[in-house]
Write a protein that holds these residues in place. Structure first.
Motif, short mmCIF file in Angstrom:
data_model
loop_
_atom_site.label_atom_id
_atom_site.label_comp_id
_atom_site.label_asym_id
_atom_site.label_seq_id
_atom_site.Cartn_x
_atom_site.Cartn_y
_atom_site.Cartn_z
N GLY A 200 -40.70 -34.00 -2.41
CA GLY A 200 -40.91 -32.62 -2.79
C GLY A 200 -39.95 -31.73 -2.02
O GLY A 200 -39.43 -32.11 -0.97
N THR A 201 -39.69 -30.53 -2.56
CA THR A 201 -38.85 -29.58 -1.86
C THR A 201 -39.57 -28.24 -1.76
O THR A 201 -40.32 -27.85 -2.66
N LEU A 202 -39.33 -27.55 -0.65
CA LEU A 202 -39.84 -26.21 -0.42
C LEU A 202 -38.65 -25.28 -0.25
O LEU A 202 -37.80 -25.51 0.62
N ASP A 203 -38.57 -24.24 -1.07
CA ASP A 203 -37.58 -23.19 -0.85
C ASP A 203 -38.28 -22.08 -0.08
O ASP A 203 -39.24 -21.48 -0.56
N LEU A 204 -37.79 -21.83 1.14
CA LEU A 204 -38.45 -20.92 2.07
C LEU A 204 -37.70 -19.60 2.15
O LEU A 204 -36.47 -19.55 2.00
N MET B 126 -34.94 -19.05 7.41
CA MET B 126 -34.35 -20.29 7.92
C MET B 126 -35.26 -20.90 8.96
O MET B 126 -35.61 -20.26 9.96
N VAL B 127 -35.67 -22.13 8.73
CA VAL B 127 -36.50 -22.86 9.68
C VAL B 127 -35.60 -23.54 10.70
O VAL B 127 -34.66 -24.25 10.32
N VAL B 128 -35.86 -23.35 11.98
CA VAL B 128 -35.07 -24.00 13.01
C VAL B 128 -35.49 -25.46 13.12
O VAL B 128 -36.66 -25.80 12.91
N ALA B 129 -34.52 -26.32 13.43
CA ALA B 129 -34.80 -27.76 13.48
C ALA B 129 -35.87 -28.08 14.52
O ALA B 129 -36.59 -29.08 14.40
N GLY B 130 -36.00 -27.24 15.55
CA GLY B 130 -36.97 -27.50 16.60
C GLY B 130 -38.42 -27.49 16.14
O GLY B 130 -39.30 -28.02 16.83
N ILE B 131 -38.68 -26.91 14.97
CA ILE B 131 -40.06 -26.85 14.48
C ILE B 131 -40.47 -28.15 13.80
O ILE B 131 -41.67 -28.42 13.62
N LEU B 132 -39.50 -29.00 13.45
CA LEU B 132 -39.82 -30.21 12.70
C LEU B 132 -40.74 -31.16 13.46
O LEU B 132 -41.68 -31.72 12.86
N PRO B 133 -40.53 -31.40 14.77
CA PRO B 133 -41.48 -32.25 15.50
C PRO B 133 -42.91 -31.69 15.49
O PRO B 133 -43.88 -32.45 15.42
N GLU B 134 -43.03 -30.36 15.52
CA GLU B 134 -44.35 -29.75 15.48
C GLU B 134 -45.01 -29.96 14.12
O GLU B 134 -46.21 -30.23 14.02
N ARG C 239 -37.06 -33.90 6.20
CA ARG C 239 -35.62 -33.89 6.48
C ARG C 239 -35.20 -32.55 7.07
O ARG C 239 -35.92 -31.55 6.97
N ASP C 240 -34.02 -32.53 7.67
CA ASP C 240 -33.51 -31.28 8.25
C ASP C 240 -33.34 -30.23 7.15
O ASP C 240 -32.95 -30.56 6.02
N PRO C 241 -33.62 -28.97 7.48
CA PRO C 241 -33.49 -27.91 6.47
C PRO C 241 -32.04 -27.72 6.02
O PRO C 241 -31.10 -27.89 6.80
N VAL C 242 -31.88 -27.35 4.75
CA VAL C 242 -30.56 -27.07 4.17
C VAL C 242 -30.46 -25.57 3.90
O VAL C 242 -31.32 -25.01 3.21
N PRO C 243 -29.44 -24.89 4.44
CA PRO C 243 -29.31 -23.44 4.22
C PRO C 243 -29.09 -23.10 2.75
O PRO C 243 -28.39 -23.81 2.03
N LEU C 244 -29.69 -21.99 2.32
CA LEU C 244 -29.49 -21.44 0.99
C LEU C 244 -28.97 -20.01 1.13
O LEU C 244 -28.94 -19.46 2.23
N GLY D 73 -30.02 -16.21 3.57
CA GLY D 73 -30.75 -16.55 4.78
C GLY D 73 -31.96 -17.44 4.56
O GLY D 73 -32.77 -17.62 5.47
N CYS D 74 -32.08 -17.98 3.36
CA CYS D 74 -33.21 -18.87 3.04
C CYS D 74 -32.83 -20.32 3.32
O CYS D 74 -31.70 -20.62 3.71
N CYS D 75 -33.77 -21.23 3.13
CA CYS D 75 -33.46 -22.64 3.32
C CYS D 75 -34.35 -23.50 2.44
O CYS D 75 -35.36 -23.04 1.90
N ARG D 76 -33.94 -24.75 2.30
CA ARG D 76 -34.70 -25.73 1.52
C ARG D 76 -35.10 -26.88 2.43
O ARG D 76 -34.28 -27.44 3.16
N LEU D 77 -36.38 -27.23 2.37
CA LEU D 77 -36.91 -28.33 3.17
C LEU D 77 -37.38 -29.42 2.21
O LEU D 77 -38.12 -29.15 1.26
#
Length: 255
Positions: A140-144, A147-155, A230-235, A238-242
């Protein structure tokens, strides 16, 4: 193409209804290449969730494939494929048995509940809302909206592990529109509801999220399985896709 008739969306009634694998219904209309039933448990593509597939068993004993499901106004079009003889059996007034491809349906249920869960946790941890979501295959993909920072992924991974080890029930509530509109700032998604929708069908993950939705979901978060992000992809803007995927190991659903 418009189709005559109104189809009762039986899968909307409860979380249990999403687990129905076979059902009986009557044919109301036969637009070209499709069948309209009086009621259905086949999900019609929409809201980022793909359509169900499956079979129709007709009284003659023949079988017809259901290869796609879409909406046309208040009717649901079940696109069919089969031999000419089998298709001829699909006459208006005939009762058929619908059989869902439940492996596909259940995968979409898990993905959809995982999407709601992740959207809620991203909003709680980063105050970033989900603009739209798309489910398909095994991911699945989320368009946010930010921009989500990579540091939030472990959380988020820790949150997902807790959803497995400490399961949360998933429920459906029907909330009066006036009540639902009271607190829009607390929502994890940017869902814009049409003015005529009342009451609002809300998918509630206990203590985690409440979101309007017309899709199918699992009964408990332990059915989601392990989530890999996966790591977020910039859109643009200033948005991103997860993107997230699910493991094949999960609790076995009961019928």
């Amino acid at each position: 193409m418009r189709a005559s008739g109104v189809t009762d969306l039986a899968y909307l009634d409860s979380t249990d209804a999403a687990y129905v694998r076979t059902f009986r219904a009557q044919i109301r209309a036969r637009p070209p290449g499709a069948v309209v039933l009086d009621r259905t448990y086949f999900y019609a593509a929409g809201g980022g969730q793909p359509a169900d597939r499956g079979l129709f068993h007709v009284p003659s004993g023949r079988t017809v494939e259901v290869v796609d499901v879409t909406k046309s106004g208040s009717a649901v079009l079940h696109r069919t494929r089969g031999t000419p003889g089998a298709l001829d059996d699909l006459a208006v007034g005939t009762e058929v048995e619908g059989v869902l491809d439940f492996e596909r349906r259940y995968r979409h249920m898990r993905l959809h509940t995982a999407q709601h869960f992740l959207s809620a946790r991203i909003f709680a941890r980063a105050n970033i809302r989900t603009q739209k979501a798309k489910l398909g295959g095994r991911e699945g993909t989320l368009d946010l909206e930010g921009m989500v920072v990579a540091g939030i992924l472990p959380e988020l991974a820790e949150d997902a592990s807790e959803a497995l080890s400490r399961p949360r029930p998933v429920r459906i509530r029907h909330v009066p529109r006036a009540e639902w509109d009271l607190h829009p700032s607390t929502r994890s998604g940017l869902v814009r509801l049409a003015a005529h929708i009342d009451p609002v069908r809300v998918i509630e993950i206990d203590g985690i999220d409440a979101c309007p939705c017309g899709g199918t979901h699992v009964r408990s978060t332990d059915e989601i399985g392990r989530i890999a992000i996966r790591d977020p992809v910039p859109l643009a803007g200033g948005c991103c896709r997860l993107t997230f995927t699910l493991s094949e190991e999960t609790a076995t659903p009961s019928a």
